[in-house]
Design a protein around this motif. Structure first.
Motif, PDB file in Angstrom:
ATOM      1  N   THR A  97      -4.540  22.534  -3.228  1.00  0.00           N
ATOM      2  CA  THR A  97      -3.927  22.890  -1.937  1.00  0.00           C
ATOM      3  C   THR A  97      -2.870  23.975  -2.116  1.00  0.00           C
ATOM      4  N   ASN A  98      -3.040  24.794  -3.183  1.00  0.00           N
ATOM      5  CA  ASN A  98      -2.108  25.882  -3.470  1.00  0.00           C
ATOM      6  C   ASN A  98      -0.669  25.397  -3.598  1.00  0.00           C
ATOM      7  N   GLY A  99      -0.510  24.221  -4.176  1.00  0.00           N
ATOM      8  CA  GLY A  99       0.818  23.676  -4.422  1.00  0.00           C
ATOM      9  C   GLY A  99       1.452  22.973  -3.239  1.00  0.00           C
ATOM     10  N   ARG A 100       0.772  22.978  -2.105  1.00  0.00           N
ATOM     11  CA  ARG A 100       1.377  22.483  -0.865  1.00  0.00           C
ATOM     12  C   ARG A 100       1.325  20.969  -0.740  1.00  0.00           C
ATOM     13  N   GLY A 101       0.248  20.367  -1.193  1.00  0.00           N
ATOM     14  CA  GLY A 101       0.037  18.939  -0.988  1.00  0.00           C
ATOM     15  C   GLY A 101      -0.843  18.685   0.216  1.00  0.00           C
ATOM     16  N   ALA A 102      -1.273  17.452   0.361  1.00  0.00           N
ATOM     17  CA  ALA A 102      -2.172  17.072   1.452  1.00  0.00           C
ATOM     18  C   ALA A 102      -1.406  16.919   2.762  1.00  0.00           C
ATOM     19  N   ASP A 103      -2.064  17.268   3.849  1.00  0.00           N
ATOM     20  CA  ASP A 103      -1.475  17.004   5.166  1.00  0.00           C
ATOM     21  C   ASP A 103      -1.450  15.512   5.454  1.00  0.00           C
ATOM     22  N   VAL A 104      -2.510  14.841   5.022  1.00  0.00           N
ATOM     23  CA  VAL A 104      -2.673  13.410   5.275  1.00  0.00           C
ATOM     24  C   VAL A 104      -3.199  12.743   4.009  1.00  0.00           C
ATOM     25  N   VAL A 105      -2.647  11.579   3.665  1.00  0.00           N
ATOM     26  CA  VAL A 105      -3.191  10.747   2.592  1.00  0.00           C
ATOM     27  C   VAL A 105      -3.529   9.383   3.181  1.00  0.00           C
ATOM     28  N   ILE A 106      -4.774   8.951   2.985  1.00  0.00           N
ATOM     29  CA  ILE A 106      -5.217   7.635   3.428  1.00  0.00           C
ATOM     30  C   ILE A 106      -5.327   6.747   2.197  1.00  0.00           C
ATOM     31  N   VAL A 107      -4.520   5.695   2.140  1.00  0.00           N
ATOM     32  CA  VAL A 107      -4.550   4.772   1.009  1.00  0.00           C
ATOM     33  C   VAL A 107      -5.548   3.669   1.356  1.00  0.00           C
ATOM     34  N   ALA A 108      -6.716   3.757   0.747  1.00  0.00           N
ATOM     35  CA  ALA A 108      -7.810   2.845   1.072  1.00  0.00           C
ATOM     36  C   ALA A 108      -8.043   1.818  -0.015  1.00  0.00           C
ATOM     37  N   VAL A 109      -7.027   1.578  -0.823  1.00  0.00           N
ATOM     38  CA  VAL A 109      -7.068   0.517  -1.831  1.00  0.00           C
ATOM     39  C   VAL A 109      -5.691  -0.126  -1.851  1.00  0.00           C
ATOM     40  N   GLY A 110      -5.649  -1.453  -1.821  1.00  0.00           N
ATOM     41  CA  GLY A 110      -4.375  -2.143  -1.760  1.00  0.00           C
ATOM     42  C   GLY A 110      -3.735  -2.261  -3.128  1.00  0.00           C
ATOM     43  N   ALA A 111      -2.934  -1.244  -3.522  1.00  0.00           N
ATOM     44  CA  ALA A 111      -2.330  -1.242  -4.856  1.00  0.00           C
ATOM     45  C   ALA A 111      -1.033  -0.443  -4.820  1.00  0.00           C
ATOM     46  N   THR A 112      -0.015  -0.928  -5.507  1.00  0.00           N
ATOM     47  CA  THR A 112       1.277  -0.251  -5.541  1.00  0.00           C
ATOM     48  C   THR A 112       1.150   1.160  -6.094  1.00  0.00           C
ATOM     49  N   ILE A 113       0.349   1.329  -7.161  1.00  0.00           N
ATOM     50  CA  ILE A 113       0.214   2.656  -7.762  1.00  0.00           C
ATOM     51  C   ILE A 113      -0.377   3.658  -6.767  1.00  0.00           C
ATOM     52  N   ALA A 114      -1.310   3.199  -5.936  1.00  0.00           N
ATOM     53  CA  ALA A 114      -1.903   4.091  -4.937  1.00  0.00           C
ATOM     54  C   ALA A 114      -0.878   4.465  -3.873  1.00  0.00           C
ATOM     55  N   ASN A 115      -0.062   3.499  -3.448  1.00  0.00           N
ATOM     56  CA  ASN A 115       0.981   3.800  -2.460  1.00  0.00           C
ATOM     57  C   ASN A 115       1.943   4.863  -2.988  1.00  0.00           C
ATOM     58  N   ASN A 116       2.349   4.719  -4.227  1.00  0.00           N
ATOM     59  CA  ASN A 116       3.307   5.659  -4.792  1.00  0.00           C
ATOM     60  C   ASN A 116       2.684   7.021  -5.087  1.00  0.00           C
ATOM     61  N   GLN A 117       1.410   7.046  -5.446  1.00  0.00           N
ATOM     62  CA  GLN A 117       0.724   8.333  -5.592  1.00  0.00           C
ATOM     63  C   GLN A 117       0.701   9.082  -4.260  1.00  0.00           C
ATOM     64  N   ALA A 118       0.462   8.349  -3.180  1.00  0.00           N
ATOM     65  CA  ALA A 118       0.401   8.979  -1.863  1.00  0.00           C
ATOM     66  C   ALA A 118       1.702   9.697  -1.525  1.00  0.00           C
TER      67      ALA A 118
END
Length: 363
Positions: free
Chosen positions: A238-259
């Motif tokens: 994303t050219n360093g910008r990051g995602a406009d939207v992140v959908i966390v579709a797995v119930g895990a702390t690591i996924a929440n923090n990655q988002a």
């Protein structure tokens, strides 16, 4: 010649953790506002197999579960006009009263008078009898599906309706937004497929090779999250910008923090779509939300409009779920079906009613 209608139904019932049985009950007489449906298929939801695993015992036993089901109308009450006719394929909407405050707003999964997984059809059994070969329900509890869809695909109306609600809350901008979906399971890829139908660019982050392969077969950009840093991978794409939207579709702390680290620095949105047991956590303070103007979006359930939109998306093939059907099992092998559905890496598993007792593979 008048069609002979069944007098009883056979249904799958969870009687204790890890114990499924097939039981029989008499069918009630069809009331004026009801349909008798020959149920073809019920897909096993995460909610179903997590109770089977002992993770959702608050839902109660015995559970005549299953809610991702579809079938053919066999008979209808005299008050049901041309909305539904004999031979129509239909999928189930949750039961609702229609007159409480939630129902008046279309929030049928929040009905104040009919508990979602309550004893709505029996004084003995919880659940809505999705794993029954025949069942009688109010006509308002159905939406119509195209008969060209396979039964296993038509049964996706309920999970897709929750995805529609999620994406509506995220207010996706077609042709503008980049969406990252963390988790390439059934619901992750269903979110991805629907976000693409809404016009977004979609990237799927996943660790399991099987799920990555399926995501790629569906045409998605993928990140192999255990082979590369998924946060940096999103920034790179994303050219360093990051995602406009992140959908966390797995119930895990690591996924929440990655988002939190994948989403763009300002005005980003994170959907906490998946529940997890035990409950996942998220490392964030209110100042971060404040200064980044970050939206944390929670979503659960569906409205009547969401169910209608889901049926439309399936009927028109704007959302294609054919690659999300793992296997099919007859009702007599429902225990084996739950074993398969709960195996890590599995997509949707269908319990097939009114079929010969042979295992069928759908994928």
């Amino acid at each position: 010649m008048k069609m002979m209608l069944p007098e009883t139904c056979q249904f799958g019932c969870l009687v204790a953790q890890g114990k499924m049985e097939v039981r029989t009950l008499p069918l009630p007489e069809i009331q004026p506002d009801e349909l008798l449906v020959k149920q073809e298929v019920c897909n096993i939801c995460t909610t179903d197999y997590q109770q089977w695993q002992g993770l959702r015992e608050h839902q109660g036993y015995p559970m005549a579960g299953g809610h991702e089901c579809t079938g053919i109308v066999m008979a209808k009450g005299e008050a049901v006009e041309d909305t539904f006719n004999i031979g129509d394929r239909v999928a189930v909407v949750y039961d609702y009263c229609g007159y409480c405050q939630a129902c008046k707003q279309g929030e049928v999964t929040g009905c104040e008078n009919i508990q979602q997984f309550g004893k709505n059809y029996s004084g003995t059994y919880y659940g809505i009898f999705g794993f029954a070969d025949y069942f009688v329900r109010k006509a308002q509890s159905f939406v119509k599906l195209d008969t060209d869809l396979s039964p296993s695909e038509a049964a996706f109306v309920e999970p897709l309706s929750s995805v529609v609600q999620n994406l509506n809350k995220l207010r996706l901008r077609g042709g503008i937004d980049t969406v990252v979906v963390i988790g390439g399971g059934t619901m992750g890829l269903l979110n991805a497929e629907t976000a693409r139908a809404f016009g977004a660019r979609v990237i799927v982050s996943e660790i399991m090779p099987k799920k990555i392969a399926t995501a790629q077969a569906m045409g998605f950009e993928t990140i192999t999250a255990n082979a590369e840093d998924p946060i940096q991978a999103v920034k790179n794409r994303t050219n360093g910008r990051g995602a406009d939207v992140v959908i966390v579709a797995v119930g895990a702390t690591i996924a929440n923090n990655q988002a939190l680290q994948m989403v763009k620095a300002k005005d980003g949105k994170i959907s906490l779509y998946a529940a997890g047991y035990p409950a996942p956590e998220m490392e964030i303070d209110s100042n971060t939300i404040h200064y980044r103007r970050l939206e944390l979006v929670g979503t659960y359930g569906s409205t009547l409009a969401d169910f209608a939109t889901a049926a439309f998306l399936l009927n028109t093939k704007r959302v294609d779920v054919s690659k999300l059907v793992e296997k099919q099992f007859p009702l007599g092998q429902i225990h084996e079906a739950f074993v398969c559905a709960s195996t890590p890496g599995s997509f949707r598993v269908s319990v097939v009613m009114n079929q010969p007792e042979e295992k069928e593979e759908g994928k």
